[in-house]
Design a protein around this motif. Structure first.
Motif, short mmCIF file in Angstrom:
data_model
loop_
_atom_site.label_atom_id
_atom_site.label_comp_id
_atom_site.label_asym_id
_atom_site.label_seq_id
_atom_site.Cartn_x
_atom_site.Cartn_y
_atom_site.Cartn_z
N GLU A 72 -14.31 -1.34 18.54
CA GLU A 72 -15.17 -2.41 18.45
C GLU A 72 -14.42 -3.84 18.54
O GLU A 72 -14.76 -4.96 18.81
N TRP B 37 -15.02 -1.65 10.72
CA TRP B 37 -15.28 -1.64 12.22
C TRP B 37 -13.77 -2.16 12.65
O TRP B 37 -13.76 -2.20 14.18
N SER C 131 -21.99 -2.28 13.66
CA SER C 131 -20.99 -1.48 13.60
C SER C 131 -21.70 -0.24 13.73
O SER C 131 -22.71 0.36 13.20
#
Length: 603
Positions: free
Chosen positions: A441, A436, A287
């Motif tokens: 993402e 994350w 991440s």
């Protein structure tokens, strides 16, 4: 001991005397070759001789040797981790094209995410091998592995695209590029990688950068993908050469002062730690971010938000920022000044994701009240003590029955806040939510029509080398910052920090910065090694003992064979006994006396 025969009287038989002399020389040779080994029997070879000496050591020394080797193993393991996979994982440079490449300099407008979803009708002279897209930004060609789009496309799928017009699966099809103040035109070029020979140019399309930089102040959930479209490719002669479908997202870069007044309670704050542990968390979770928290704004008597912005979080608080309520540096849930946190310099990147709530100001004020109540209920909760819970979160191994609510890590705290506000499903296990998941993402599915806007990156968050509040106490909004930031927090290569950081740092990194489980793991490995060494010692001892008994049996058999072949007469033996009553007969001689005159067994 055949040398005893040599001490017989003068009336002995000459043949017996010669035999005794021969055995005396043999015994002398044995004593010379054994060199003090505990078995009294020589074994040929230097390796066996070294083994004798090791086996004859006292047990205490053997134990110390095993413990020393185990300790050396643990130290070596820690150093290997620090300078091996850990250093490789967290020390990699972020090139343009990678998600974590920074686009927060003064000349950057922001970061553009480009996804090549499909391509069809690509014209190729022969067979398409491995097509890829390459960006040319204002004449700058970005021709390196990290910036190429679709590099990992499979051979057979690519063949189909060239022959039948079907689209290959672009399994590495998203890249990120910095957009500068003077960026005007972006060209997407399609190439075919021939691996051995030079790459083959296929086609291209010119794109206007301005078309991709739209910021919708009130986007819908679908509108978070700023742009979708099919674009026609042309070859070198200007002829139609296929179609590509692109999807883009724009992440602007702004100074905190530009958006400060637009932030509200519940907005997400994402942090990229500029420390060894922060770097490893990013590497382990793949991440851009290592920490997450929530914007918090005080409410007046009418329930309206006002005053300076705060941040609520569950944190290790490396900077030692004082809590706005307690005026101490807490380890766990805390309320700190948002400016003091952003500019503490312990983070090299910070981004904000605004929370969209349908229902206008009324819905926002209601959410703010619930958030205040939630924070008060969690105030003073310690940071996660059972660190394996964080490791298990990566694999979603925590369950509602085994997760601990007495201690919280950062993303667990944020997930609980959203569950309490009924923005996340109550079926979610907060201890399985990682930092994350609150970034783009992985789009987190919020309830009640709520969603998170694209990240807005904050510019130059490390403008104060040691931290804003530390260097300028008069600017602190909630107490002070106890600890200054320095490069040693992100140190991977000495000289920096102490020798203990060097030795144990790799082990601490292995546990995402949580030393308890790592210490147990490494000590466990050390004891496993100690057990293996101890078993090798015992097994070697047994092998050498068996080998020595076998060699001794060979010597006894040789003596027996010699005596049986040429036995001394009774007169000689009687004379030996009279002249030296204390002499000890050899095993072979005793066996010979027992067998003399007996009838051999059949066969």
């Amino acid at each position: 001991k055949p040398a005893a025969v040599a001490r017989g009287g003068s009336g002995g038989n000459a043949k017996s005397m010669d035999k005794a002399s021969s055995h005396s020389k043999s015994s002398s040779l044995i004593r010379e070759n054994t060199k003090g080994n505990p078995y009294g029997v020589p074994l040929e070879g230097k390796v066996w001789n070294v083994a004798y000496r090791l086996m004859s050591m006292r047990k205490l020394w053997v134990l110390l040797m095993i413990l020393t080797l185990s300790s050396v193993f643990m130290v070596g393991f820690g150093v290997w981790l620090r300078y091996g996979p850990v250093a490789w994982a967290v020390g990699k440079e972020a090139f343009e094209g990678m998600r974590d490449h920074s686009c927060t300099h003064d000349h950057d407008l922001g970061k553009l995410e480009i996804s090549l979803k499909w391509a069809s009708g690509l014209k190729v002279p022969d067979t398409l091998l491995r097509p890829f897209g390459m960006i040319v930004m204002d004449g700058d060609v970005m021709d390196w592995y990290q910036a190429r789009i679709g590099w990992n496309v499979q051979y057979g799928q690519a063949q189909q695209s060239g022959r039948a017009g079907d689209s290959p699966v672009w399994d590495d099809a998203t890249r990120w590029y910095c957009i500068h103040n003077d960026s005007k035109v972006m060209e997407l070029q399609m190439w075919d990688d021939n691996i051995i020979t030079s790459n083959t140019y296929l086609a291209s399309v010119n794109l206007s950068v301005a078309d991709f930089l739209r910021e919708d102040p009130n986007p819908t959930q679908e509108g978070l993908v700023n742009n979708k479209g099919n674009y026609e490719l042309v070859d070198a002669n200007g002829n139609f050469a296929g179609i590509v479908h692109l999807e883009t997202r724009y992440y602007p870069s702004k100074d905190l002062s530009e958006i400060y007044d637009t932030l509200a309670s519940g907005d997400i704050l994402l942090f990229s730690g500029a420390t060894v542990n922060g770097n490893f968390i990013k590497a382990a979770t793949k991440s851009e971010w290592s920490h997450v928290g929530l914007v918090y704004k005080e409410s007046n008597a009418r329930g309206e938000e006002e005053g300076t912005l705060k941040m609520i979080e569950s944190s290790t608080n490396h900077a030692g920022l004082y809590d706005c309520d307690d005026q101490i540096d807490n380890w766990g849930t805390e309320k700190v000044s948002l400016r003091d946190k952003v500019y503490s310099s312990f983070y090299d990147k910070v981004a904000v994701r605004r929370l969209y709530l349908p229902g206008g100001h009324e819905a926002r004020n209601g959410f703010s009240k619930r958030l205040i109540k939630f924070y008060e209920s969690k105030r003073g909760t310690q940071y996660e003590e059972f660190q394996m819970e964080m490791v298990k979160a990566y694999f979603s191994w925590n369950t509602a029955n085994n997760e601990s609510r007495n201690t919280l890590f950062c993303s667990e705290f944020v997930a609980l806040a959203y569950i309490d506000a009924e923005l996340l499903s109550a079926d979610r296990v907060p201890a399985n939510v990682l930092q994350w998941e609150f970034s783009s993402e992985s789009e987190i599915n919020l309830l009640q029509g709520a969603y998170l806007h694209n990240e807005v990156y904050l510019r130059d968050v490390q403008r104060y080398s040691k931290g804003r509040c530390y260097m300028h106490p008069e600017m602190c909004e909630c107490g002070m910052q106890k600890y200054p930031y320095s490069d040693r927090y992100a140190c991977m290569v000495p000289p920096c920090g102490s020798i203990w950081k060097l030795v144990w740092g790799g082990m601490i990194d292995l546990g995402l910065g949580f030393p308890l489980e790592v210490l147990i793991t490494v000590v466990g490995l050390g004891w496993i090694l100690a057990g293996i060494l101890a078993n090798i010692f015992v097994f070697s001892h047994l092998l050498i003992w068996i080998r020595s008994r076998k060699k001794l049996a060979e010597y006894v058999a040789a003596d027996l064979h010699s005596v049986m072949k040429n036995p001394p007469d009774s007169a000689s033996l009687h004379s030996d006994k009279l002249s030296n009553p204390t002499a000890v007969s050899s095993p072979a001689t005793n066996v010979a006396k027992a067998l003399k005159g007996s009838t051999p067994p059949p066969g």
